[in-house]
Scaffold this active site. Structure first.
Site, short mmCIF file in Angstrom:
data_model
loop_
_atom_site.label_atom_id
_atom_site.label_comp_id
_atom_site.label_asym_id
_atom_site.label_seq_id
_atom_site.Cartn_x
_atom_site.Cartn_y
_atom_site.Cartn_z
N HIS A 229 0.83 -1.20 0.00
CA HIS A 229 0.00 0.00 0.00
C HIS A 229 0.87 1.25 0.00
CE1 HIS A 229 -4.05 -1.59 0.39
NE2 HIS A 229 -3.65 -2.42 1.33
N CYS B 252 0.27 1.74 -5.67
CA CYS B 252 -0.67 2.63 -6.34
C CYS B 252 0.05 3.89 -6.82
CB CYS B 252 -1.80 3.01 -5.40
SG CYS B 252 -2.81 1.62 -4.86
N ARG C 1 -0.45 1.92 -11.50
CA ARG C 1 0.55 1.44 -10.57
C ARG C 1 1.91 2.10 -10.85
NH1 ARG C 1 -3.64 -0.10 -9.02
NH2 ARG C 1 -4.33 -2.24 -8.57
#
Length: 227
Positions: A127, A203, A212
């Site tokens: 993340h 991300c 991405r």
């Protein structure tokens, strides 16, 4: 019904609607706050605990080093990842798989790829916002930065060949996970001739996940971990 009575009924309904809108706003605001801050607190605590648990297990089982994985309630921890660019104390557990449960507890390894230190593409996901944010500062990574992967038996050092903001791909750009990634639309990719690759993915945007960020590196050394 008189005009005054109608106005009173209409006013009562408007007040009720207003209260409902306020409550909805509070619920939505609470959810956003939980996602942006609450999950970081919980996941940060979990990640630190898993790092400590792995190191403790590795030390206690030092005489039997055949299997370096540690089964936990959050998944299987196979390594600890350090990225010095993110600070001297940066240490994140690496778990097998990339499901939601795994990524709330650390970095995840694409299990179709190489294992730490292995031949092929050692590909990781994490993340950038929420759930501990292990790759929040991905755009700060530069070619030459190290990624150190500590397992029970070995410590592997990878060096990045591309920066953290050099390549953005759509979430459908699965070529980055290939054993030998080859960029079909540009020149940014792994260093040619390397067969022990590292791929970091996260991300591209902080608040939605259509694209991405991807960085590539290669293995430069491995050292035996002392029991």
């Amino acid at each position: 019904m008189s005009t005054a009575a109608t106005a009173d009924v209409r006013g009562a309904w408007m007040r009720r609607v207003g209260v409902l809108l306020v409550l909805a706003g509070l619920v939505l605001g609470g959810y956003v706050a939980w996602q942006l801050w609450g999950t970081n607190v919980v996941s940060g605590r979990t990640q630190r605990a898993l790092v400590e648990d792995a190191r403790r297990a590795w030390a206690e089982d030092g005489g039997d080093r055949a299997s370096g994985s540690l089964d936990t309630d959050h998944g299987t921890v196979s390594a600890i990842v350090h990225i010095p660019r993110f600070g001297a104390d940066h240490a994140v557990p690496l778990l097998e798989g990339t499901g939601d449960d795994v990524l709330t507890a650390g970095l995840g390894r694409f299990t179709d790829g190489a294992a730490p230190g292995g031949r092929g593409n050692f590909a990781l996901a994490g993340h950038r916002v929420t759930h501990g944010e292990p790759l929040r500062d991905m755009p700060d990574l530069r070619p030459g930065d190290e990624v150190v992967v500590e397992t029970r038996s070995w410590t592997y050092t990878y060096v990045l060949d591309t920066g953290g903001a050099d390549l953005t791909v759509p979430f459908t750009g699965t070529w980055v996970l290939d054993p030998e990634p080859s960029n079909p639309v540009g020149s940014v990719g792994p260093r040619p001739g390397e067969d022990h690759l590292l791929t970091l993915t996260t991300c591209a945007e902080l608040f939605h996940t259509d694209d991405r960020l991807v960085a590539f590196g290669h293995l430069v050394s491995r050292e035996r971990t002392e029991p």
